[in-house]
Write a protein that holds these residues in place. Structure first.
Motif, short mmCIF file in Angstrom:
data_model
loop_
_atom_site.label_atom_id
_atom_site.label_comp_id
_atom_site.label_asym_id
_atom_site.label_seq_id
_atom_site.Cartn_x
_atom_site.Cartn_y
_atom_site.Cartn_z
N LEU A 7 52.13 -73.28 -21.16
CA LEU A 7 52.56 -72.50 -22.34
C LEU A 7 51.88 -71.13 -22.32
N ARG A 8 50.58 -71.12 -22.00
CA ARG A 8 49.86 -69.85 -21.96
C ARG A 8 50.43 -68.94 -20.86
N GLU A 9 50.79 -69.53 -19.73
CA GLU A 9 51.36 -68.75 -18.63
C GLU A 9 52.73 -68.18 -19.03
N GLU A 10 53.48 -68.96 -19.81
CA GLU A 10 54.78 -68.47 -20.29
C GLU A 10 54.58 -67.26 -21.20
N VAL A 11 53.56 -67.34 -22.06
CA VAL A 11 53.24 -66.22 -22.97
C VAL A 11 52.83 -65.01 -22.14
N ARG A 12 51.97 -65.22 -21.15
CA ARG A 12 51.49 -64.10 -20.33
C ARG A 12 52.65 -63.43 -19.60
N ARG A 14 55.85 -63.40 -20.43
CA ARG A 14 56.71 -62.69 -21.38
C ARG A 14 56.12 -61.31 -21.71
N TYR A 15 54.80 -61.27 -21.96
CA TYR A 15 54.21 -59.99 -22.40
C TYR A 15 53.96 -59.06 -21.21
N ALA A 16 53.84 -59.58 -20.00
CA ALA A 16 53.78 -58.73 -18.81
C ALA A 16 55.12 -58.02 -18.65
N LEU A 69 56.16 -47.80 -28.97
CA LEU A 69 57.23 -48.62 -28.38
C LEU A 69 56.73 -50.00 -28.00
N ALA A 70 55.45 -50.08 -27.65
CA ALA A 70 54.87 -51.36 -27.23
C ALA A 70 54.38 -52.17 -28.42
N SER A 71 54.62 -51.67 -29.63
CA SER A 71 54.14 -52.40 -30.80
C SER A 71 54.96 -53.66 -30.99
N LEU A 92 42.02 -58.82 -31.17
CA LEU A 92 42.37 -59.98 -30.34
C LEU A 92 43.83 -59.88 -29.91
N GLY A 93 44.07 -59.74 -28.62
CA GLY A 93 45.45 -59.59 -28.11
C GLY A 93 45.93 -58.18 -28.39
N SER A 94 45.26 -57.20 -27.78
CA SER A 94 45.46 -55.79 -28.16
C SER A 94 46.76 -55.21 -27.63
N GLY A 95 47.47 -55.89 -26.76
CA GLY A 95 48.79 -55.45 -26.29
C GLY A 95 48.75 -54.03 -25.76
N GLY A 96 49.74 -53.21 -26.18
CA GLY A 96 49.82 -51.82 -25.75
C GLY A 96 48.81 -50.91 -26.40
N LEU A 116 40.96 -56.80 -26.56
CA LEU A 116 40.92 -57.95 -25.64
C LEU A 116 42.33 -58.45 -25.38
N ASP A 117 42.69 -58.61 -24.12
CA ASP A 117 44.02 -59.15 -23.79
C ASP A 117 43.94 -59.86 -22.45
N MET A 118 44.86 -60.83 -22.26
CA MET A 118 44.81 -61.60 -21.00
C MET A 118 45.80 -61.09 -19.97
N THR A 119 46.65 -60.12 -20.36
CA THR A 119 47.76 -59.71 -19.50
C THR A 119 47.46 -58.38 -18.83
N ASP A 120 47.34 -58.38 -17.50
CA ASP A 120 46.97 -57.14 -16.78
C ASP A 120 47.90 -55.99 -17.10
N ASN A 161 46.99 -58.81 -34.34
CA ASN A 161 48.34 -58.60 -34.85
C ASN A 161 49.32 -59.51 -34.13
N CYS A 162 49.57 -60.65 -34.75
CA CYS A 162 50.60 -61.58 -34.27
C CYS A 162 50.24 -62.20 -32.93
N VAL A 163 49.01 -62.62 -32.79
CA VAL A 163 48.56 -63.20 -31.52
C VAL A 163 48.01 -64.62 -31.72
N ILE A 164 47.37 -64.88 -32.86
CA ILE A 164 46.74 -66.20 -33.03
C ILE A 164 47.80 -67.30 -32.98
C1 LIG Z 1 52.83 -60.29 -29.76
S1 LIG Z 1 51.90 -59.30 -28.66
C2 LIG Z 1 50.97 -58.35 -29.81
C3 LIG Z 1 50.33 -57.16 -29.21
C4 LIG Z 1 49.64 -56.21 -30.18
N1 LIG Z 1 48.66 -56.91 -31.00
C5 LIG Z 1 50.65 -55.51 -31.06
O1 LIG Z 1 50.59 -55.65 -32.29
O2 LIG Z 1 51.51 -54.82 -30.51
C6 LIG Z 1 50.76 -60.48 -28.04
C7 LIG Z 1 49.68 -59.94 -27.10
O3 LIG Z 1 48.63 -60.89 -27.07
C8 LIG Z 1 48.29 -61.21 -25.73
N2 LIG Z 1 47.87 -62.62 -25.75
C9 LIG Z 1 48.60 -63.69 -26.11
N3 LIG Z 1 47.86 -64.82 -26.05
C10 LIG Z 1 46.63 -64.44 -25.65
C11 LIG Z 1 45.41 -65.16 -25.40
N4 LIG Z 1 45.34 -66.47 -25.56
N5 LIG Z 1 44.33 -64.45 -25.01
C12 LIG Z 1 44.39 -63.10 -24.83
N6 LIG Z 1 45.52 -62.37 -25.05
C13 LIG Z 1 46.63 -63.05 -25.45
C14 LIG Z 1 49.54 -60.92 -24.91
O4 LIG Z 1 49.21 -60.62 -23.58
C15 LIG Z 1 50.14 -59.73 -25.66
O5 LIG Z 1 49.65 -58.52 -25.19
#
Ligand SMILES: C[S@@+](CC[C@H](N)C(=O)[O-])C[C@H]1O[C@@H](n2cnc3c(N)ncnc32)[C@H](O)[C@@H]1O
Length: 264
Positions: A7-12, A14-16, A69-71, A92-96, A116-120, A161-164
């Protein structure tokens, strides 16, 4: 049931994909989208309730276009969390990078902002956006939010923002938030939250896991989880319904001065 690692790999993945689309000048897909990035029906809903529309014009003006755009979030944690000059803030999960770039400006040159983010691919996009925005007090960390690579009691404010909802181990995330926060440190999080009447199966019927719906905690689960992790002054406030019984919400809490079960 899909195993957690899968599931985590699927999330990674998608966001890559989403980060690469934005780096190519396109739009990202994320929360509110369907299981595939080209799900146009879901994207129409998404554009009204998720992403850059949740920021005011002044805030969007402070950011490079690729950051807006990456929001992909479901709120605006920078409008939720009070940030003071000189503070240390962690996203947590800082995205773009949208929220952490705005936060870096708020804490100023004497403060520090960690994304902090897991996606290169997301980390690369965020680093470029921070350079374009001219902020120098942001540091991007690669890692997972279930094991935050920062010392205990080193952070004043945790935002997200929408990561937990995307985490495969939410109790671990809440415990890690409590660990890295200083005593009385604050949490200001945007997330999708389900009404307590909805079972996990009913949440899954309303949207995909990668689209931030199926993995959402209920309001009661969020409150209880934060309390167990060592937080007080907990509030979970719905802001906008995104599906039947599912809401964008603002979650706030403060770390207790000395939580009973807290390990420093
Ligand atoms: C929905 S996006 C939100 C990005 C950003 N917070 C925003 O508001 O645009 C989710 C982000 O969280 C990261 N992410 C998801 N699960 C994660 C985890 N368990 N640990 C670290 N990063 C994670 C993804 O790689 C992605 O960049």
């Amino acid at each position: 049931m899909v195993p957690a690692e899968e599931l985590r790999e699927e999330v990674r993945r998608r966001y890559a994909e989403s980060a690469l689309a934005v780096a190519d000048g396109g739009a990202g897909c994320g929360c509110g989208s369907g299981p595939c990035c080209d799900d146009s029906t879901a994207s129409a809903v998404s554009s009204e309730r998720f992403g850059e529309v949740l920021y005011d014009t002044d805030q969007r003006g402070e950011l490079p276009e690729a950051a807006t755009l990456a929001s992909l979030g479901c709120g605006n944690p920078t409008a939720v969390a009070e940030l003071l000059e000189g503070e240390v803030v962690l996203d947590l999960g800082s995205g773009g990078g949208i929220d952490i770039i705005l936060s870096a400006k708020r804490v100023g040159p004497t403060g520090t902002a960690y994304g902090l983010d897991m996606t290169d691919e997301m980390l690369a996009l965020a680093q470029q956006n921070a350079r374009d925005a001219g902020v120098t007090n942001v540091h991007f960390l690669k890692g997972v939010i279930e094991e935050i690579p920062l010392p205990s009691e080193s952070v004043d404010v945790v935002i997200s923002n929408c990561v937990i909802n995307l985490s495969v181990d939410k109790p671990a995330v809440l415990a890690e938030m409590a660990r890295v926060l200083k005593p009385r440190g604050r949490v200001g999080v945007s997330d999708v939250v389900a009404e307590d009447r909805l079972s996990p199966e009913e949440r899954a019927e309303r949207g995909s896991y990668v689209g931030c719906i199926a993995g959402a905690l209920s309001k009661g689960e969020y409150e209880a989880g934060l309390e167990t992790a060592g937080f007080e002054q907990i509030t979970v406030e719905y802001t906008q319904e995104v599906a039947d019984g599912m809401h964008n919400a603002i979650v706030k809490a403060a770390r207790k001065a000395t939580p009973e079960n807290h390990q420093v």
